[in-house]
Motif scaffolding. Structure first.
Motif, PDB file in Angstrom:
ATOM      1  N   ALA A 153      48.711  45.970  42.296  1.00  0.00           N
ATOM      2  CA  ALA A 153      48.503  44.663  42.946  1.00  0.00           C
ATOM      3  C   ALA A 153      47.307  44.708  43.899  1.00  0.00           C
ATOM      4  N   GLU A 154      47.171  45.797  44.656  1.00  0.00           N
ATOM      5  CA  GLU A 154      46.051  45.914  45.591  1.00  0.00           C
ATOM      6  C   GLU A 154      44.719  46.047  44.848  1.00  0.00           C
ATOM      7  N   THR A 155      44.754  46.761  43.743  1.00  0.00           N
ATOM      8  CA  THR A 155      43.541  46.887  42.919  1.00  0.00           C
ATOM      9  C   THR A 155      43.098  45.526  42.422  1.00  0.00           C
ATOM     10  N   PHE A 156      44.057  44.750  41.924  1.00  0.00           N
ATOM     11  CA  PHE A 156      43.700  43.435  41.392  1.00  0.00           C
ATOM     12  C   PHE A 156      43.240  42.504  42.511  1.00  0.00           C
ATOM     13  N   ALA A 157      43.844  42.616  43.680  1.00  0.00           N
ATOM     14  CA  ALA A 157      43.434  41.772  44.806  1.00  0.00           C
ATOM     15  C   ALA A 157      41.989  42.064  45.201  1.00  0.00           C
ATOM     16  N   ASP A 158      41.605  43.332  45.207  1.00  0.00           N
ATOM     17  CA  ASP A 158      40.228  43.699  45.548  1.00  0.00           C
ATOM     18  C   ASP A 158      39.259  43.178  44.497  1.00  0.00           C
ATOM     19  N   PHE A 159      39.667  43.278  43.237  1.00  0.00           N
ATOM     20  CA  PHE A 159      38.848  42.738  42.155  1.00  0.00           C
ATOM     21  C   PHE A 159      38.717  41.225  42.279  1.00  0.00           C
ATOM     22  N   ALA A 160      39.826  40.542  42.557  1.00  0.00           N
ATOM     23  CA  ALA A 160      39.813  39.080  42.656  1.00  0.00           C
ATOM     24  C   ALA A 160      38.897  38.606  43.777  1.00  0.00           C
ATOM     25  N   ARG A 161      38.905  39.304  44.915  1.00  0.00           N
ATOM     26  CA  ARG A 161      38.019  38.927  46.028  1.00  0.00           C
ATOM     27  C   ARG A 161      36.550  39.025  45.624  1.00  0.00           C
ATOM     28  N   SER A 162      36.224  40.003  44.798  1.00  0.00           N
ATOM     29  CA  SER A 162      34.824  40.185  44.399  1.00  0.00           C
ATOM     30  C   SER A 162      34.364  39.118  43.429  1.00  0.00           C
ATOM     31  N   ARG A 163      35.308  38.416  42.789  1.00  0.00           N
ATOM     32  CA  ARG A 163      34.948  37.409  41.791  1.00  0.00           C
ATOM     33  C   ARG A 163      34.870  36.005  42.373  1.00  0.00           C
ATOM     34  N   GLY A 164      35.228  35.843  43.643  1.00  0.00           N
ATOM     35  CA  GLY A 164      35.139  34.538  44.273  1.00  0.00           C
ATOM     36  C   GLY A 164      36.267  33.617  43.837  1.00  0.00           C
ATOM     37  N   PRO A 165      36.321  32.398  44.420  1.00  0.00           N
ATOM     38  CA  PRO A 165      37.409  31.463  44.097  1.00  0.00           C
ATOM     39  C   PRO A 165      37.313  30.947  42.677  1.00  0.00           C
TER      40      PRO A 165
END
Length: 352
Positions: A309-321
């Motif tokens: 979950a933390e890995t995906f959250a970090d990835f999601a932040r890098s991709r913007g809204p």
């Protein structure tokens, strides 16, 4: 004399990060970075040699540089220029040539190979959790997953021929992070996510920082001091995420399609070079895949810093809204669930 480490795949982001990191290890004297292409990123104090591991010249590099540790990162699911045929040749033929060179080199003491949990495939009859000893119900029939199966077969053959070399195979779950460059990262970057109607697969991820850390741990250890570095290990962050949860956290709507339509859409996206929406990725997004990582912790003593979950959250932040704000989307889903739950309760009460 310290270690002389040769790293393949130096032109890729992951290879560059690992090369810069391994140089800081106190037991490492020199790092030899190898790739057929010239890296666009810095490699620190590493010596870069432009060489194609598919060619016999790689044997000369091992001999001339007295390499004792080989870290093979040039096994990738990202197609090179030339498409799938070139990718398979680089993954499989390149590995064969590299292993042949290692077999002839008396200085090589350790081999670390980047593999993938894709070797287990993705099928309807799969076990809930794969261990390193689990035999897949159906071997991957094509693509990068089949490449990794073939690569691991050649590595096992090498280990039998050179029992004096410590051989470690790391099977990584899908690698994500701010700099992730993979077919799945490209898929999650799409504004709308095509999904298979009726399926919500379980997925696991490993953070690119943890990938670098475990590679460093294995490559820098001394095999002559009783520290176990040989074997095959699953590498993944704790926990799982459903594909629907991934979509909500990205704020991206999904487009559920029947399986034949998803297959057609995948072919269209590949033809348009939007993303490599391959048949193996479609199977993953249909049936999912989860692996056990007990050996990683108990034998190697490594625990990933990031959960799935933390890995995906970090990835999601890098991709913007995404198109839909994640918080608003999550509240909407919760509200719909609450309405449906209350309606079910009313209906059950009416039938009593």
């Amino acid at each position: 004399m310290g270690k002389v480490v040769l790293v393949t795949g130096a032109a890729r982001q992951l290879g560059g990060r690992f090369i810069r990191r391994i140089q800081r290890e106190p037991g490492v004297e020199r790092v030899i970075a190898v790739d057929a292409g010239v890296p666009a990123h810095r490699l620190g104090a590493a010596q870069f040699i432009q060489a194609d591991i598919r060619q016999p010249a790689i044997a000369r590099v091992l001999a001339e540089e007295a390499v004792d540790t080989v870290v093979h990162l040039d096994v990738t699911g990202v197609p090179r220029g030339g498409g799938r045929a070139s990718q398979k040749e680089a993954n499989v033929i390149g590995t064969m040539q590299l292993l042949g060179a290692c077999q002839k080199s008396p200085s090589v003491q350790r081999l670390v190979v980047k593999s993938s949990t894709g070797v287990y495939g993705s099928a309807a009859r799969d076990p809930a959790v794969f261990t390193e000893a689990t035999q897949p119900k159906a071997l991957p029939s094509g693509g990068f997953a089949k490449d990794t199966v073939e690569v691991e077969g050649y590595v096992r053959g090498f280990a039998r021929r050179r029992p004096d070399v410590a051989v470690c195979v790391l099977r990584f779950a899908n690698i994500l992070g701010p700099c992730a460059d993979s077919p799945l990262a490209h898929y999650f970057s799409m504004p709308v996510l095509p999904t298979v109607f009726g399926y919500d697969p379980r997925l696991q991820f490993v953070h690119e920082d943890d990938v670098v850390d475990v590679l460093r741990l294995v490559a820098a250890r001394d095999p002559h001091r009783g520290v176990p570095v040989s074997g095959t290990f699953n590498v993944a962050g704790d926990g799982v995420l459903l594909l629907s949860q991934c979509a909500r956290r990205l704020g991206r709507p999904t487009l559920p399609l029947l399986l034949p339509a998803v297959t057609w859409a995948g072919a269209a996206l590949r033809a348009a070079q939007v993303t490599d929406f391959s048949p193996e990725q479609i199977r993953l997004l249909t049936h999912g895949r989860v692996v056990q990582t007990d050996l990683l912790r108990e034998t190697l003593g490594f625990t990933p810093s990031f959960t799935t979950a933390e890995t995906f959250a970090d990835f999601a932040r890098s991709r913007g809204p995404g198109l839909l704000p994640p918080e608003r989307l999550r509240r909407a889903v919760d509200e719909v669930g609450a309405v449906l739950g209350s309606r079910v309760s009313v209906d059950e009460g009416a039938h009593r």
